[in-house]
Structures are given as structure tokens and as C-alpha cells.
Scaffold this motif. Sequence first.
Motif, PDB file in Angstrom:
ATOM      1  N   THR A 104       0.830  -1.203   0.000  1.00 20.88           N
ATOM      2  CA  THR A 104       0.000   0.000   0.000  1.00 20.88           C
ATOM      3  C   THR A 104       0.864   1.251   0.000  1.00 20.88           C
ATOM      4  OG1 THR A 104      -1.710  -1.221   1.182  1.00 20.88           O
ATOM      5  CG2 THR A 104      -1.902   1.183   1.198  1.00 20.88           C
ATOM      6  N   VAL A 105       1.923   1.216   0.775  1.00 19.35           N
ATOM      7  CA  VAL A 105       2.799   2.391   0.852  1.00 19.35           C
ATOM      8  C   VAL A 105       3.548   2.609  -0.452  1.00 19.35           C
ATOM      9  CG1 VAL A 105       4.842   3.383   1.949  1.00 19.35           C
ATOM     10  CG2 VAL A 105       3.077   2.276   3.356  1.00 19.35           C
ATOM     11  N   PHE A 106       4.162   1.542  -0.973  1.00 21.29           N
ATOM     12  CA  PHE A 106       5.106   1.744  -2.074  1.00 21.29           C
ATOM     13  C   PHE A 106       4.521   1.491  -3.465  1.00 21.29           C
ATOM     14  CE2 PHE A 106       8.043   1.561   1.483  1.00 21.29           C
ATOM     15  CZ  PHE A 106       8.837   2.648   1.181  1.00 21.29           C
ATOM     16  N   GLY A 107       3.535   0.618  -3.540  1.00 14.74           N
ATOM     17  CA  GLY A 107       2.936   0.379  -4.856  1.00 14.74           C
ATOM     18  C   GLY A 107       3.843  -0.391  -5.797  1.00 14.74           C
TER      19      GLY A 107
ATOM     20  N   ARG B 133       6.438   8.663  -0.045  1.00 15.02           N
ATOM     21  CA  ARG B 133       5.549   7.508  -0.243  1.00 15.02           C
ATOM     22  C   ARG B 133       4.567   7.361   0.918  1.00 15.02           C
ATOM     23  NH1 ARG B 133       4.377   6.726  -4.760  1.00 15.02           N
ATOM     24  NH2 ARG B 133       3.281   4.929  -3.932  1.00 15.02           N
ATOM     25  N   PHE B 134       4.889   7.987   2.037  1.00 12.16           N
ATOM     26  CA  PHE B 134       4.008   7.908   3.215  1.00 12.16           C
ATOM     27  C   PHE B 134       3.091   9.123   3.297  1.00 12.16           C
ATOM     28  CE2 PHE B 134       7.519   5.148   4.181  1.00 12.16           C
ATOM     29  CZ  PHE B 134       6.985   4.133   4.936  1.00 12.16           C
ATOM     30  N   ILE B 135       3.660  10.300   3.045  1.00 12.38           N
ATOM     31  CA  ILE B 135       2.944  11.561   3.248  1.00 12.38           C
ATOM     32  C   ILE B 135       3.427  12.564   2.202  1.00 12.38           C
ATOM     33  CG2 ILE B 135       2.366  13.371   4.926  1.00 12.38           C
ATOM     34  CD1 ILE B 135       3.509  11.520   7.123  1.00 12.38           C
ATOM     35  N   PRO B 136       2.517  13.254   1.546  1.00 14.05           N
ATOM     36  CA  PRO B 136       2.965  14.206   0.514  1.00 14.05           C
ATOM     37  C   PRO B 136       3.311  15.588   1.055  1.00 14.05           C
ATOM     38  CG  PRO B 136       0.578  13.984   0.470  1.00 14.05           C
ATOM     39  CD  PRO B 136       1.062  13.069   1.560  1.00 14.05           C
TER      40      PRO B 136
ATOM     41  N   ALA C 241      10.887  15.600  -0.025  1.00 13.49           N
ATOM     42  CA  ALA C 241      12.161  15.584  -0.751  1.00 13.49           C
ATOM     43  C   ALA C 241      13.162  14.608  -0.144  1.00 13.49           C
ATOM     44  CB  ALA C 241      12.765  16.988  -0.791  1.00 13.49           C
ATOM     45  N   HIS C 242      12.905  14.210   1.080  1.00 14.12           N
ATOM     46  CA  HIS C 242      13.765  13.202   1.715  1.00 14.12           C
ATOM     47  C   HIS C 242      13.146  11.835   1.447  1.00 14.12           C
ATOM     48  CE1 HIS C 242      14.093  16.804   4.636  1.00 14.12           C
ATOM     49  NE2 HIS C 242      15.041  16.920   3.731  1.00 14.12           N
TER      50      HIS C 242
END
Lengths: 373, 373, 373, 373
Positions: A27-30, A309-312, A303-304
Amino acid sequence: MKPLGIGLIGTGYMGKCHALAWNAVKTVFGDVERPRLVHLAEANAGLAEARASEFGFEKSTADWRALIADPEVDVVSVTTPNQFHAEMAIAAHEAGKHVWCEKPMAPAYADAERMLETAERSGKVAVLGYNYIQNPVMQHIRTLLGEGAIGTVNHVRVEMDEDFMADPDVFFYWKSELAAGYGALDDFAVHPLSLLWYLFGHVEAVITDMVKPYADRPLSAGGRRAVENHDAANVLMRLGGGISAVLMANRAAWGRKGRIALQIYGSKGAILYDQERMNEFELYQADGRGSEQGFRKILAAPAHRPYDRFIPAPGHGLGFNDLKIIECRELIRAISGEPSSIVTFKDGLRIEKSVHAMAQSFHERRWIEIGRM
Amino acid sequence: MKPLGIGLIGTGYMGKCHALAWNAVKTVFGDVERPRLVHLAEANAGLAEARASEFGFEKSTADWRALIADPEVDVVSVTTPNQFHAEMAIAAHEAGKHVWCEKPMAPAYADAERMLETAERSGKVAVLGYNYIQNPVMQHIRTLLGEGAIGTVNHVRVEMDEDFMADPDVFFYWKSELAAGYGALDDFAVHPLSLLWYLFGHVEAVITDMVKPYADRPLSAGGRRAVENHDAANVLMRLGGGISAVLMANRAAWGRKGRIALQIYGSKGAILYDQERMNEFELYQADGRGSEQGFRKILAAPAHRPYDRFIPAPGHGLGFNDLKIIECRELIRAISGEPSSIVTFKDGLRIEKSVHAMAQSFHERRWIEIGRM
Amino acid sequence: MKPLGIGLIGTGYMGKCHALAWNAVKTVFGDVERPRLVHLAEANAGLAEARASEFGFEKSTADWRALIADPEVDVVSVTTPNQFHAEMAIAAHEAGKHVWCEKPMAPAYADAERMLETAERSGKVAVLGYNYIQNPVMQHIRTLLGEGAIGTVNHVRVEMDEDFMADPDVFFYWKSELAAGYGALDDFAVHPLSLLWYLFGHVEAVITDMVKPYADRPLSAGGRRAVENHDAANVLMRLGGGISAVLMANRAAWGRKGRIALQIYGSKGAILYDQERMNEFELYQADGRGSEQGFRKILAAPAHRPYDRFIPAPGHGLGFNDLKIIECRELIRAISGEPSSIVTFKDGLRIEKSVHAMAQSFHERRWIEIGRM
Amino acid sequence: MKPLGIGLIGTGYMGKCHALAWNAVKTVFGDVERPRLVHLAEANAGLAEARASEFGFEKSTADWRALIADPEVDVVSVTTPNQFHAEMAIAAHEAGKHVWCEKPMAPAYADAERMLETAERSGKVAVLGYNYIQNPVMQHIRTLLGEGAIGTVNHVRVEMDEDFMADPDVFFYWKSELAAGYGALDDFAVHPLSLLWYLFGHVEAVITDMVKPYADRPLSAGGRRAVENHDAANVLMRLGGGISAVLMANRAAWGRKGRIALQIYGSKGAILYDQERMNEFELYQADGRGSEQGFRKILAAPAHRPYDRFIPAPGHGLGFNDLKIIECRELIRAISGEPSSIVTFKDGLRIEKSVHAMAQSFHERRWIEIGRM
């Protein structure tokens, strides 16, 4: 492509942490396959069944060898107490499974060596659970160092402190037995050593002091028992490239809960980090006008990578368990033959060699050269 | 009672700092006599005259021996570069004056020993300018330790860092010459050592690593010259009572300006302090409900004596120069035979002995036992 | 040139603070004349004499009018309670003295107006003791704003909080009487208003809410008495140039000791400051790579003038009392006709007008336009 | 018991966040049923299918009405843009589903009212995604307030700041249109209002100032367009029990990334919190000796429930996404008829009423009494 079949041995905190990662990684990474949670092993059959239900595994067993023999299992998470790692990891590798084993490898160096040998013979992936290196902030620090953001590093300090042994009235328990290891050194110091390795490479020479804040502890049954290992250790070190370093580890440091404080000094600036505030770091760069130079507190941000992938949005923060999800994805990438950022058994063995050298330098009261493995 | 007649040798930063203290001590404390600022010596006669006018001294001279011979001078402030301390302090003591000498005593241990001998023979007061111990916050920390607020101390870390040598492009100058001493160790480490002494007593055993972040430096005239001493030093130590300690001193630590960071761990709590925020400290006490335990940031306040003599309200803050005013009053109390909190030549010599032992332990790559003087 | 003759009225904390400044200003700055401490007035003759001795004044008196009549006095420091300011300052100006008066001018606006009129008629210097603007850090913030370091400022927040009225069990005393003023608003808010004025100019429109955390307080003689003014005030404001601002002042805010927290937001960055850590500020600049942007903690340093006159090294810290020394030198410069950074009676009157407008806006529950004086 | 069937509408950030929560809730908490991820809707069919695979849903659709009609769906997560909330939530409730809708309810108050009416008529659970209240630290603060740890609260300040609108060169986009709402007030302020509601109950009276830091913005196609709403808002408020409060919301505050800074002052102490460091809070208690009083920094720990369900050790830290997992479990508890800590549509409507009152008070330049709903 057939999804990876997962086996999980152990359902303590780290077992749960692995389970969370296996449940979340897709779910996180796709960009990875959703793993299939096949088999869970726990010493007690009833507990095994309950945990399998909670963690979403299809089958459960009280016999970890049955799990390893399960042909539907491709990867084995080993999250049992340290003394069982060697036996389980070796069996898993011999059965042709990939292994994701919690750190450290094994209390005895010889066992750790055997783990590496078997892993290499198997040709399978062999990853250790040094999750602190997976923090996007830590990955960005590494990027900054590589870019020369603070010039050439010449000095590093790292402190790892918690306070679960700080109360002298805590009853004697197995952590104070010699059989459990050196104390702070192997219980703790492997974590900061994984960070040093990740950022700078391996330790080359050490001299160590170790201390027992409390000579003995009360027994729950009455009376007292002498403490057999050391709750605190301090190490002067030399890393590659002539970097001087100091490592301080203390599991009896009142007030510290999950501190891994890193200070990195270079020819053009400095970087600070503290695991207790894992969503930020500080950067000092000696450029521009002196009257405005200062340590800059930088909050974790998209940017880190792979924070994004967790939070935009920046400044919202990852949690400790999220690091295991990142590690899980790196493991899957390693299995797929892609470049990945992991601590292999080979790297882990070198970390443990450092720990043994530190203990030796304390007992012999002299500097020990570890050499480059 | 005749007011104390003051002589001041040297008008660099520390000379000015002494002058400010002599001007302010009576107004701040009330309970001492207002000193009479009699004589000021500075190598250049014109500068001496100008500074005497600025600092409020009656007479000036280019010959410091004239100052020492002046019968109206009772106390001599020695604030010249380190290599002149011994000669001046000894002459002053021999002339029957009290001496307030900036730290350290002397580059050579033998000179420092002669200073102590002469001081003791003279029967006059002999105080070293270790002003960091005078901070009301530091005095309160000492009180708390004495009260057992954090139980029995078992571990201490102290870091002293500045960045005036951090830039590799700074031209070679005398601070990098061997003649100037070991580098960070004597230039710096004496300050944290004075704090350790003040709070815990003397250092008993040491092992040291020293490093040169930059092997050479550019010369202003072109070319480069090898750096002869060490800008950074790290020391493992044992203090009295089995306390383990780590001292880190670095004058090439980018971003650090006046850092003296102290961590004190005991059986019931911990205390943190950083000179860069000299008007606060942190206290952790392991009592009450665990869910509300934490490091408490305590701002300097009138209850932390003698902060109240400067400001009647908490949280308003003293400055670095104020510490010298407090030291000045302690000096006057010592002259009056009252109990006072000062670093005598005797204590100072022991601090310098520690420094020499640290350097020796580095060169011989072994632990050195200093013993109890 | 004849040295300035100083008269000091009042020897409470602010009296002592002025005395310290008059004693130190020449030593610190060098570039002004050493003032002559001529005359000290205090209501009680014995106390006056004792304080004259402590503070270094030649003469003492219980009659402040004698001090003002003294031809050797050129400047009068007025440090008595607020209700005496008008009478004393006016008398001093009428006697042809320069006046250095502690803030605020007077409880009644009409008295403050008379003070200004007399001052202007006298042609003498008339300075108010708003010392927070003298902090080198604050002066540097002003410089940065002028340089456009954070672009065009559009929003400001300032909080001033202490806790001396936070305990509901504190006995009723004069500070809670209506006669003492509005409460937090005039007791406190004038300080942040002086900073807003210094950095941005005057307040143009306000709406205020005021609160009584405790409706009544115990009387020391038994019983309770209703609190007559407001310990906390919150104000929405518009400054010149369309800047929106929020001012919060609270003298019943547990845990705050000397907080004046400033947040300044502009089109290219932001600046943060807190008086409780008066030797540092934070700067955020939206330039460079986003992944390294953050608030930079900048320690006070010689480059922040006139910090360099006190200490030649960064990060060592000034104290609250040092600000008064800087103010004293600015006063002397004003007397000498040189450019100086001070709050004149004219500026001070405008600050007090703002305070009265705030109180009015609370009582009338509406926005008040103050206009540009 | 049949597992709950989940439908998810929307797969932007909040959709992913809901998906993570549905995947993790059973593993983390154990005490709820593992939900069955049945149906996912996303406007584009291909994207819907891809996301269903990533997020672990069985079916996908481009028609959200099909999802709502699906008899296997028991709960609908509504995570689409705000203008779609009303239509979807109402349809879901009418179809007899439970609804978990992201905040705010709807841009128009009348729509939000209809949502509440339908929800109440349906008898189903209706929860809004105000996840900040779910932070174990926030829950513990609420417990402390209930225990009287800081006495009776009398004053509160809350600031919510980010900087995504801080750059004046950001092109005009829909967030600056009047149709998008008031600006900072509804885009932002609902979050701190949910915290105020959670800790203190509803807002009773308000007066607001709103500002446009930038009057217009560049258009990507060239030219400029006037900004139609306000990026910053400042509000004076009265809460129940006579608590005075100040709310500041600014989406153009350079340097702030996810700041929700809360200051709570009571008769016996104070509490501080900042969402940018969501794993800690500060507590000041006015008890014990004054010389050791200070703000205590308390790190998140297992004692702060339900942190313990994620990590058994203190100081290791939860992440922003973990809050949604806690919210998810509270939702499931609500569905099961157990006591739960959630923001219902009824509470949410009251929050939105406050926001509209704030905007009104700005336009009418007067205090608005909201009353108690």
C-alpha cells in the motif's frame, strides 16, 4: 509473478513490527508485489493461532521447523530472542529461503560467522533488521555527506541512551547475566554502529571503558545478586579516512528513552541528529555571511525519499514502525535483484566483530586494531 | 577599612573583563568594599594610559614591575598571555600582593608548580579565573547534587566545542605551534575540567585520543606549514567514587560557539547544562508517575544565588561578563578570610596535572593513573 | 570636556540597573566620557546614604528636588514607581537637565502629554527605558528586516508572558487595583509594543479582549477582594503597511518567566525571537534547495553590534543588565548630538496612546483606529 | 462475526491513509475484527483498478454509486475533495452504510446540515476524519486536564501554520478562489478547532481578523489575478467556562510545515504541544520548590494509550499515519456500540458553524456570539 510467501517466527514486539511491515509495504510503495502472509510460528500453539489471526497470516504452528519446511514460504522473518537467531537463520537458508533476521546476529561470534557462511552458500538474501538506517532523514544525511555539504568529515560523536536499567531497584533479570552478553555494548551499541557503517564505513581501531553503575541488584525472591555485565560503555574510535569518533552507550541513563544522538563535524559544516526526534535534523554550513550562520533545523519532507511515499506534505512525521516498512521494501528489492539499501549478514558480521573488539580492548586496557575485513 | 587597591596587568579581553568586574562588584553585591582602581599596566605606554582612562584606573605604566612595586596595590589581576603568568604571579606574590590570575597557570607544569610554591609561601590569596563555576545555575546544580536530587552520580559527559579553528583555510598562526601547547587539551579542556572538579573532585585516570582535523594550514606569505598540535581531543576518564566520564574538546567544531555541554547521570535522575544557554539547565527526576516524567527546563532565577543580586525576577538572564563579577566578589571574600567558592592555585595545579596526564596517555597509547594529589 | 554629572532618583531594581550602567558604560564602550556619579535620591535618608556608597555616588539625599536643583547634575535617572515619573521628569526638564526615565511615562495619558510638552520646551534629551530594543540581537533583526532578508513583512505575532500573578492564592495587592492601571496591558504590553515600534512603526488599529483569570483574591487579613483589572489581554492589530499583528500579554501564565516571543513572517522568510533566550534568534530564508530549508538558530556574536564591545567571541552571551549599558551609551550619544537608537518621550507617548486605545476597544467591544500621530 | 466490509471512495493522500489504516488496524490492536477490503472507487477505471491492487481491495469501480450499492460494503470511507462529501455521505447513509468522511463536512453550511440530518435518520455511525485528536499525547493531555493537573484552565492559544501559500510567486490556483472557501479559516482552522472541542468544548464567541498577504498572484498563462480569500486569520475567542482563547491560522507562514502549537494555561500549571513534534509535550506544574520548577518535556510512551499498541518502549515515536489507524479502531468501536473517541457529524457541524461565525465577525467587524448548540 507469484507473490512472495512470508513466514514469521516470533510474535513479540519485533514480530508485530515485521507483520505490520508485510501488511503495509504494498500500500505504501505500490512498486512491489503484495506479499502473501503464509505461515506464523510461535512457541505456544494457541498463541500462534491467535497472532496469525491478528497479523493476517494464513497458517500457524508451534514448530518453527514446520514453517521453514513450508514450500509456500519464500522469506522467513526471524524475530525471536538473539540466542535462537543462528539456528533459525541457518535452517532457513539451508531450506533455500530468504532471511530477514533481527539484529544482532548471535551472541557468539562463531555462530554469527556460521550464519554468514550458510547465507553465502545458499545464494539467498540475508538481511539484518537495522532499521534506523532506513529513516528518510538518515538517508538524506548520507546524501548530503556524499555531496560534500559539510566538506570532509573529520570527527563524529554518537550517543545511544535509554533508561530501562537506570533504576537501581529494578530486580536482577537475565539482561544482567554474562550469558546475555557484554551489556550496553551488544544490547545497544550495534545500532549506532550500523549508522556509522552506513554513513562512514567500518570501525578500524578502538579503546573502550565499560562501567557498572550498580554492582548488584535485588532479587525478586529476596537477597541481592552481583551484576555480571556493563550497563554503560564508552569507546574512542578511529574510522576510515582518519575520522576520529566517540561512541557512548548507556542503558542506565535516566531520562533518555530512545536517544541516538549523532554529531558529525566536517571541514565546511556540521550535522546533528537525534533519534528521539527522528523527523528532523540540523545542518550547519559555513557559507554566506557569518552574522547569519547557525544550525538549521530541517523537518522531514517529501524531498527526503521515501518520506513522500508515506505523506505528501512536509513536517507531518513518520513513526518508528514506518522504518520497518521501508526496510521491508528494500528487502523485497534485494530479492528482486534491484539495488537496495540494507545491512547484509556480511556487513552485520563486521559490526559484531567491532563489538567484540571493543570488549577486548576494555579487558586488555589497550587499543585494538580491527583492520579492514 | 581601607579599600583594596587594584592593579591590572593586561588589557585584552580578559583585562577588560576584570576591569568591568572591579567597577561593578560593589554596586552588585553591596556587601564588599568598593575597590580602588589604582594602577594599570600594558606593554605600550600610550595604550596603557588610554585603557586606564577607559577602565577607570588612576595610574598607568608600561612596566608591570612598577605596578607590582606600587605600595597602593593590594591585588594584582594578571590577564596577559599564558606564557607571562608565572613570572608575574610569582613576582606579585613575592611582593606580598594577592593574585587573581587568568587560567591556565602556565604552559610548563614546572612553572605552574613554582607559582603554587610561591603563593603558599606568601600566605596571600591566589585565585585562578575559572569563571564558569561561578554561574548561579552551576552553583545550583552543585547544590542539587549535594542534596541527592539525582541520587548517586555514576556517569558524566562533557563536551567543549568552538569553531575558531574549524576552517581549513585559516592561516597558520601561533595557536597551531607546539610551543602553544597540546591544542584543544590545554587551550580548552581546562574549563570543563574546572567544572568537573567543582562538581565531583579530581580526575583519577585517563586515556586520550587526539586528532588533527587538518594536517597543515596555508601560510599568509604563501606555502603551507604542518600543524603541530591537536585541535580535538577525546578522553575516557574515571573520577572519584567510580564515576565514569567522557571529555570531548574540539576547537574545530563548526557551528559551536561557546559550547560546554554537561550531562550528569545519577541513580535517581539526570542533569543537563550547556554554556551556550547559560541561563538554564535541565533536570530529570525519576519520581512521581512515569507518564509525566521528563527533562524539566529550569530558567535561572533569584533562588539560584547570587542571581538575585543582579536581577530580582526570574528568566531575565545573566551574561558571560557577570560571572567575572561573581568571581571578583568571591576573591574579595577570600581576601577577607570568609568562605568563598574559588579555584585556588592548588586546585588549578591539579587540573593542569590532569591535562599533562591526558597528553601523556595519548602519546603512550595507554591509561594513566593520576592518583590523588 | 567636563564629564556628565549624574543624578539617580530611586534605588529599587531599576535604580540599581541604572547605577550599574553608569558605572560600566565607559569601560565597555571607551568612546564616551566616564560619567561622574554625583547625587542619589531615595525617600529614606539612611537608605539613600547606603545606596550612594554601594552605587558609587558622591552625595545622597532624601529630597529628590535637592538632586534636581544640584548644578553638578546634568542628567537625571528617574527610576521611581510610575506615579512619580511625571512630576520628577517635568521638574528635571524644567531645571534644564536631561532625563532618562523608566517606562511607562505615567498612568494617566494627560500626564504623559505634559511630560512630552515640557521635554520639548526644555530642548533637553528625554529618553525612556525601553531596554529590550537595545539587545544586539534585536538590532540585528532590524538590520535584516531593512535588508529585505525575509522580504516584505506581512504578519507578526508577539507574546509577553510571566507568571507572577498566576497563583490564585497570591494575596490581593496593589497591582490588582484599578488605580494601578489596566493590568497586563500597561504593566506589560508596552514592552512588546516598543519592539513593534522599533521594528515596524506604530500601531494603527486594534481590537482587544481582556480577561481576569481570577475574579477575586484572598486578603492577607482574611476575606477576599474582587480583582479590579485584567491579568491577560489579547489584541488583534494592524500596523503600517498593512501588516496584521496579534499581541498577547499575560502576567498569569504559569511557567513563563520573562517571555517576549516574537514571530515575524515575510514574503521570503521568517524570524523568531524569545527574550527568555535573548542571546539567539531564528531565521528562515526561503532560498536554496527546499530539502535543506529550515529555521537557523543564530547565536549572538560580535558581528551583531555592539555585542563586540562586551565580548570578542560569539556564543558567550550578554545579560539583561547589559542592555541598560547599551541604552546608557545611546543616551550619552543623544546628549552629544550624535545619532542614537532610543525611545524618546514622543515615541513613548505614542506607545501609551496605543495602550489606551486597546483598553477602549475592549470596553466598547469594537475596533479602534488610532491613526498616525 | 462477519468481518466489516469496507468501501473506499477516493485514492489521493487521504484515500491512501484510510487504506493503510484498514490494512493495519487488526494487527495493531488485535481487539477488533480484521476488516475485509471489498470495494474501491476512483473516477478513472484504470486508476481504480491499480489502486485496488495496491491497497488490497477486492473490487474496483469508476462509479462510486456502485460501491455504495454493494451489499458487501458496510462502511464507506469518503476521501474525495470537499465538494463531493455531502452527496456521497448522504447516499451512503441512505443506503444504510456507516460513513467515515474526511473533514470538513462541506463548503456550504446547509449541505453539512443535510449530512447530519441524513446520518441521524439512518441510525448509522457518522465519523469525521479529525485525526489529530487521536494522538496518544493529545489523549493524555486530555486526561491530565481532567485530573486537574494544571488546575482550572483559564487561557488557551493555538496556532496552525504551514507555508505552502507563502511564496508570492506561486501561481494562482483554485485554493485562492472564493469558491474554495474563506482560506485559512476553513482550510486550516477546523483542525485546531477540533482540538479545542476535544479538550474544552465548543467556541462561544468570536471576533476575527483576516488578511491577504498577497493581493494578487501570477497566472501560469501570464498576467495576474486577484486573490479572493484570506491566507491568514486571527481570532479572539471565548470558550465555555470563561476560558479566553486566541486562534491564529496562516497558510503563508514561511518555515512552518505542519505546526499546530497549543498553549494551555491553568491555575496550577501549563501545557504546551506542537504537532511538528507530535511525540512529545511539555508540562509545567507549580508545585514543589520554586527553584526546580520548569517545563518538563515528556516523550510519548506506552503509558499514553494506545501508544503501547504500536510500540512497547517509550521515546520511539508514532507517525502521522498512525493517528488514522487509531481513528479507524475508534470508528470500529463506535460501530460495535462501544465507547469511542470520535468526532461525529454532530460535533463536526458545530465546528463548521464556528468557522462561519468567524468569517461573519470579520466581515461585520464585530463580536459574534455562537451560543451553545
